[in-house]
Structures are given as C-alpha cells and as structure tokens.
Design a protein around this motif. Structure first.
Motif, PDB file in Angstrom:
ATOM      1  N   ASN A 187       0.795  -1.214   0.000  1.00  0.00           N
ATOM      2  CA  ASN A 187       0.000   0.000   0.000  1.00  0.00           C
ATOM      3  C   ASN A 187       0.828   1.263   0.000  1.00  0.00           C
ATOM      4  O   ASN A 187       0.386   2.308  -0.427  1.00  0.00           O
ATOM      5  CB  ASN A 187      -0.935   0.012   1.215  1.00  0.00           C
ATOM      6  N   GLU A 188       2.080   1.201   0.503  1.00  0.00           N
ATOM      7  CA  GLU A 188       2.821   2.451   0.597  1.00  0.00           C
ATOM      8  C   GLU A 188       4.301   2.159   0.686  1.00  0.00           C
ATOM      9  O   GLU A 188       4.760   1.462   1.574  1.00  0.00           O
ATOM     10  CB  GLU A 188       2.355   3.223   1.835  1.00  0.00           C
TER      11      GLU A 188
ATOM     12  N   ARG B   6       1.592   5.437  -4.706  1.00  0.00           N
ATOM     13  CA  ARG B   6       0.433   4.637  -4.332  1.00  0.00           C
ATOM     14  C   ARG B   6       0.160   3.584  -5.389  1.00  0.00           C
ATOM     15  O   ARG B   6       0.325   3.824  -6.579  1.00  0.00           O
ATOM     16  CB  ARG B   6      -0.808   5.527  -4.167  1.00  0.00           C
TER      17      ARG B   6
ATOM     18  N   PRO C  75      -5.350   1.511  -7.865  1.00  0.00           N
ATOM     19  CA  PRO C  75      -6.446   0.712  -7.347  1.00  0.00           C
ATOM     20  C   PRO C  75      -7.284   0.119  -8.469  1.00  0.00           C
ATOM     21  O   PRO C  75      -7.369   0.664  -9.560  1.00  0.00           O
ATOM     22  CB  PRO C  75      -7.263   1.739  -6.546  1.00  0.00           C
TER      23      PRO C  75
ATOM     24  N   SER D  11     -10.485  -1.628   4.159  1.00  0.00           N
ATOM     25  CA  SER D  11     -10.512  -0.861   2.908  1.00  0.00           C
ATOM     26  C   SER D  11     -10.112   0.597   3.121  1.00  0.00           C
ATOM     27  O   SER D  11      -9.831   1.308   2.162  1.00  0.00           O
ATOM     28  CB  SER D  11     -11.915  -0.912   2.286  1.00  0.00           C
TER      29      SER D  11
ATOM     30  N   ASN E 205      -7.420   1.524   4.726  1.00  0.00           N
ATOM     31  CA  ASN E 205      -5.990   1.550   5.044  1.00  0.00           C
ATOM     32  C   ASN E 205      -5.179   2.120   3.885  1.00  0.00           C
ATOM     33  O   ASN E 205      -4.344   1.452   3.284  1.00  0.00           O
ATOM     34  CB  ASN E 205      -5.506   0.136   5.391  1.00  0.00           C
ATOM     35  N   ASN E 206      -5.455   3.371   3.552  1.00  0.00           N
ATOM     36  CA  ASN E 206      -4.709   4.104   2.535  1.00  0.00           C
ATOM     37  C   ASN E 206      -4.478   5.526   3.031  1.00  0.00           C
ATOM     38  O   ASN E 206      -5.284   6.050   3.806  1.00  0.00           O
ATOM     39  CB  ASN E 206      -5.466   4.139   1.193  1.00  0.00           C
TER      40      ASN E 206
ATOM     41  N   ASP F 230      -5.058   8.316   1.689  1.00  0.00           N
ATOM     42  CA  ASP F 230      -6.147   9.240   1.369  1.00  0.00           C
ATOM     43  C   ASP F 230      -7.468   8.816   2.003  1.00  0.00           C
ATOM     44  O   ASP F 230      -8.519   9.355   1.657  1.00  0.00           O
ATOM     45  CB  ASP F 230      -6.311   9.376  -0.142  1.00  0.00           C
ATOM     46  N   LYS F 231      -7.409   7.873   2.933  1.00  0.00           N
ATOM     47  CA  LYS F 231      -8.626   7.432   3.609  1.00  0.00           C
ATOM     48  C   LYS F 231      -8.537   7.708   5.111  1.00  0.00           C
ATOM     49  O   LYS F 231      -8.701   8.845   5.531  1.00  0.00           O
ATOM     50  CB  LYS F 231      -8.895   5.959   3.291  1.00  0.00           C
TER      51      LYS F 231
ATOM     52  N   GLY G 134     -11.302   8.433  -0.612  1.00  0.00           N
ATOM     53  CA  GLY G 134     -10.571   7.400  -1.339  1.00  0.00           C
ATOM     54  C   GLY G 134     -11.149   7.041  -2.693  1.00  0.00           C
ATOM     55  O   GLY G 134     -12.229   7.483  -3.087  1.00  0.00           O
TER      56      GLY G 134
END
Length: 660
Positions: free
Chosen positions: A110-111, A185, A188, A309, A311-312, A314-315, A436
C-alpha cells in the motif's frame, strides 16, 4: 599474495576480514592433522609427523600454502595439501555466503517511500548480473508485455545486485500519513460505484409545461471529478452530476436579511453559448447565513469507518485530519462522540465537550484500519448514541466518514434508506463524507445523505476538508430550510421547448410539489443553489421537436406573452412541518441584469458546459474546452480562495486527458 587471495579476486569477492581468515586456517590445520593420523595408522608416527609439520610450519611461516605442499615429503605432504585445499574451498562455500546473505525487508503493497532510491532499469541490472533480469515491486504498474520472473532466493543475491541497488535494502515502509509527493500509491482496481442516470431530455412545453425538482447542495461529484483529472484520467461519465458541479462554487447572489424568508431567487435569461437560437434560464438561490450568536448547539456523533478498505493515506489518515479540522469550527459547549466500525461496531468516545479537545483528538489518533466493513451496524450504534444524548434545542447529527464499502450486515440500500428516514423524522440528521478511490460507493452514500437530510461531500485533499468543514461549516451543520422544492411552469406562447441541465436524481412529480409529506433537499446557512434551463423560444429555428399536427393551433392566446414562465419555491423552516411558498414570474425584464449577476451567470454557464463536455452531452454543440476556459477566465471575479482558478486548470487537464 596468497592463493586464497587470488581465488577471491577471481570470484570478484572482497577479502575476508583477518578473524575469519584465521578461523579458516585453523580449521584447515585441524583437518590436516586428522588426515596425517589416518594415513600413518599409528599414534606414535602421527605424533612425530605432526610435530615435524608444526616445526616446519614455524620455520617457513612466511611461505605460501603452495610452497608448504611442494617442500613436504612426497606421500604425507600430498595428503596434507589435498586436505588443506579441501578445507579452504569448504570454508569459501560455508563462510562467505553467510557473510553475503541479506534477508530482504517485507514491503507493504500500500505504501513505499521511494524518494531516495535511484534504481537502474531491468536491462541495466541484467548487464551487471545475468541472474537479475527484472525488479518488481508488488502493487505497481508494470510495462505492458514485460514478464515477471520469480524473485531469486536470498542466498543468490550477488555483489553486482548489491552494488547496483545500494538503497534497496533500506526501503522505508510506513502506514502513517506522509506527504503526497513522496508516496507511490498502488493503482487501485476500479470498483467505484455510481448510479446510472439518463441525461434530461428536451421537452415540448405544449405537452409538458411544468418541471419540478428538489434542490441539491451536495458537492461530491465535483471533488471526485477533480481527483480523477489530477491523476490524468477522465472521470467516468456517470460520476459527473451537473448540479453538484454547479453548486460546488459560491455565487454572489443577493443575501436575504430575514430568517423567516431564508432565501431570495435571482433570475437571469441569457443566450446559450453552445446552441445558436437558444436561451439559458439561470435560477440562483442564496441561503440566509447565521451569525455566531444565532448558531444553535450541536450534538455530533462521528461515525468513522476503520475497516481494512480504509488503510490508505487518502482514507483513514485523511479522515482523522478532517475531523480534527471540524473540531476547530465548533463551540466549546458542543459535544462530540465517536463510533467506529470494521468487522464490528463500537463506541470509542462517549459524548465529550469540545472544550476537552485533546481527549477527542487522542481517541481519533489511536484508530487503526483493519477488518471487514459492518457499516450498517455502525450506523445503528451511532444513532443509538445520538438518541441517548438527544437535545431538542440542538442540531443532532451523525457524520459518517467512509469509502462506502459496506460488506457485512445490512447492505441492502432500501433497508438502510428506510432506517435513516425514520431517524430523520425523529430529528437526527445524517451527513456523509466520502474518502478514497478504488471502491468508493457513491451510489450508496448519495442515498444515505439524501434521506438523512444531510450533505454528501467527497474529501480528496486537506484543502477540500478545509473548504467543507471550516469555511462552509455553517452550511454543513445548520439547516435554514428543509424540503426545498422548485417548480417552473413555462409559457407555451413564449417557450417552445426546455431542458433542465442536471438534477436527474432529484426530479419530482408535479403533484409532489404541494405534498408536504414528500421529502426534498435541505439548504444550510449561507448555501448557494444554482439551476439552469436551456430554452428554445417559439420564434426560434432551433427547435428539436416538431409541432403536433393536431394541436399546434389549439393553444389559446395569452395575455402574458412577455413571460417566459412562472417560478415557485416551496420550503419548510427547520422546526416546522408546514411548507411556505415563494413565487414570481420570469419576464423579459430578467434579460437585463447588473454586471455582478452577469459575471456569476457566465461563470456558472462555463461550469455547466464543462459538465456536459465530460458526459458527452448530445445537446452541446460548438462549445470546446477552449471556449469554456475563455468564458470562465473572463468571469472568475475576485476568487478569494482560488476555487475558480482551480476549475480553469481542471478544464485544461481534461483537454489533455482527452487528447491522450
């Protein structure tokens, strides 16, 4: 230089340190002694032979291993040399791989922070070491056609790889928020959900003279479109809603001074820039704004999605920052509670006064994402908490922050809709903030907000959080009118055809206008609402629908030939259940407007044109992106916060994305 040094040079391996070298030699000598003992078969002979060897070794301590072998007696030294060579090679295979073996770090898909890594291409890496053909970081786009070989085991990591990628073993992996420009990122999967609506058609006034719709103050569509264009991608057509694009902006319409009549309509009739022979009817509404002394107390429940969901960067991290901003807009005696949901729902913070801000902030900062999404269960628990602390003199509102990915519990839209409607009637409203991309469920979130008498906004940046939750906090929190409906009756002697631009999801039946039991949109303090109709006048050659053979002469002559139509607005004050009516004719006088209103009308026209460009409207003719830019640039006004300038940049990005 010893033979071992030569061997190391040939293998392109750096010499071992002195300690390792001595340990290897000791092992070789021990093996040599054992070989001598086995060859002689006699302890006495072995003792004398080994003593002889040690004596010679001391005498020739500066000699090489090769000279030791050549100067020893034929049989015994032959065995000794073979044994020493065997042990030396064994040492190379045992000691050196252990020194060079490095366990690669675990990489979060994710990162990954890549700012300090300068990797060569796979072809350059292969030139250094044939074993290394391609380096693949999971979660990142790979050139089309490129193959992904299996990663070599750790023991095969060569010096060439280590030299080519010196920083690769030190990648920083983090789940905490980091600056956007330093985060790569993953792309998605596109599982965003939007409702599909057909564009409003042209209607013949003689057949259907009345148009009715509910107001809409949501702005989520504009923010989502912006996030897509900033990523160099044209948005999906069904994600573009013209009314939300229009209502994203604040317009300098006249502001009412009477709270009992919380808004005044501003009307203008202008030429349509994209269709010769057509007109645009512009209807603008500016809501009454509340002073600090007029603001009621607020009783808020933050319902925060902490499922996997989210776990980003931008969320959930952005959710925490946005809620922190909202706290700054509240009064010290306002209360905030926090409910979270993932696989299950739970209360993180009981109702707490905003003056104890640090306690609220600490509770939010300790949240982590993980698990499935029991969204419906979270909504129920949030409403239960709001009911337990209900204040009839306050604004009681649940603020849901989520990507809308409900996958556990009640996920049926109609069931959720009915539940939220019942709570709305009890005086507890619901607003929805979306975050997100990839699994953003706009369709569900619009339904929840519309039936919860709240706004639906999409937060893609901290700047957007600042706009929605700080600059427009009054509009988001404090309704000044509810169930606001608009009805236009067009004059068939003046208007042959009309088309409402946007509001496809807000259309009402004609009879719904006077039915106070039919729900409609709310307007918050200081909100601006804009609607545009495209008109074709009876004397225009631009009509799309032919006159009826049998009814074209049936209409009676009207004494109101100077009227385009008649506007009606129906609304309820926040604490009342009976609606009030505002009405006024739309006349030829509305074609003459002052320069301030003309500027606002022109900018709104540019936004409407852009919306139709993005959706591929069949009614937009000869109105390019360059035309939109020119019209917006000439009418952006003071633009205090730069939102109109940003809009112009988005149009440019859409033009580039289209060309790609």
């Amino acid at each position: 230089m010893t033979d071992i040094d030569k061997l190391l040079q040939q293998q392109d391996i750096p010499p071992a340190d002195p300690g390792a070298r001595q340990a290897t030699m000791r092992a070789a000598l021990d093996e040599f002694a054992q070989a001598q003992q086995a060859a002689q078969g006699s302890p006495e002979n072995n003792r004398s032979s080994s003593q002889g060897f040690w004596q010679r070794l001391r005498l020739i301590k500066d000699a090489t291993l090769w000279s030791i072998v050549m100067t020893s007696s034929t049989t015994r030294t032959l065995f000794a040399g073979l044994a020493a060579a065997s042990v030396t090679v064994l040492g190379l295979f045992v000691v050196l791989p252990a020194l060079l073996t490095v366990s690669p770090p675990s990489i979060d898909e994710n990162e990954v922070i890549l700012s300090d890594i300068n990797m060569p291409s796979p072809q350059e890496a292969a030139a250094h070491d044939p074993m290394i053909e391609e380096v693949v970081v999971s979660g990142y786009a790979k050139p089309e056609g490129a193959r992904t070989p299996e990663a070599p085991p750790a023991s095969t990591v060569s010096k060439a790889f280590r030299a080519s990628y010196p920083d690769a073993m030190h990648m920083a992996v983090s789940a905490a928020p980091v600056p956007a420009d330093s985060v790569a990122r993953p792309i998605p999967q596109n599982r965003d959900k939007f409702s599909t609506q057909q564009e409003n058609p042209v209607k013949r006034t003689a057949d259907e003279p009345v148009s009715t719709f509910s107001v809409d103050v949501d702005t989520a569509s504009y923010s989502f479109v912006r996030s897509q264009l900033n990523n160099g991608v044209l948005p999906a057509k069904n994600s573009v809603r013209a009314e939300e694009m229009l209502n994203y902006f604040d317009y300098a319409y006249p502001t009412p001074t009477n709270r009992e009549q919380p808004f005044l309509p501003s009307i203008a009739v202008t030429d349509a820039p994209w269709a010769e022979g057509k007109k645009l009817l512009h209807i603008g509404i500016k809501g009454y704004d509340l002073s600090d002394q007029q603001k009621p107390k607020t009783n808020l429940v933050f319902l925060l999605d902490v499922s996997g969901s989210m776990n980003n960067p931008d969320k959930l991290p952005l959710v925490k920052q946005a809620m922190d901003m909202l706290l700054g807009s509240l009064n010290p005696d306002d209360t905030v509670a926090i409910v979270v949901y993932a696989g299950a729902a739970g209360t993180v913070l009981e109702p707490t006064a905003v003056k104890d801000k640090q306690k609220i902030v600490t509770a939010m900062r300790n949240l982590e994402a993980g698990g499935s999404t029991a969204g419906a269960e979270g909504i129920k628990q949030a409403y239960q908490l709001a009911e337990a602390n209900f204040d009839k003199n306050a604004v009681n509102r649940v603020i849901l922050a989520t990507d809308g990915d409900f996958n556990v519990g009640i996920s049926d839209t109609e069931q959720l809709k009915g539940y939220i409607e019942r709570k709305r009637d009890q005086g507890i409203f619901l607003s929805v903030l979306g975050f997100g991309q990839g699994n953003y469920n706009d369709k569900l979130m619009q339904t929840l907000a519309q039936n919860g008498n709240g706004v639906a906004a999409y937060i893609d940046t901290l700047s957007e959080a600042q706009k929605v939750l700080v600059q427009e906090a009054n509009a988001a929190l404090f309704p000044i009118a509810k169930d606001v409906k608009v009805q236009l009756e067009f004059n068939p002697k003046k208007v042959a055809e009309y088309r409402l631009i946007g509001y496809e999801t807000r259309l009402l039946n004609r009879e719904d206008f006077n039915n106070d039991k039919v729900d409609a949109g709310d307007i918050g303090a200081g909100h601006s609402v804009t609607a545009l109709y495209e008109l074709t006048l009876t004397d225009s050659d631009a009509k799309l629908i032919d006159d009826s053979r049998y009814t074209k002469n049936a209409a009676k002559k009207s004494d109101n030939s100077n009227e385009y139509g008649y506007l009606k607005l129906r609304y309820k004050l926040p604490k009342e259940s009976e609606s009030k009516l505002l009405q006024r004719p739309i006349t030829n006088a509305d074609t003459q407007v002052d320069s301030d209103l003309q500027r606002e009308v022109a900018f709104a026209t540019a936004v409407a044109g852009f919306s139709q460009q993005l959706t591929g409207s069949v009614y937009l003719n000869n109105f390019s992106y360059d035309d939109i830019i020119a019209l917006a640039q000439a009418n952006k006004g003071d633009d205090l916060y730069g939102y109109r300038t940003e809009f112009i940049q988005l149009v440019r990005k859409a033009k580039i994305a289209q060309e790609i």
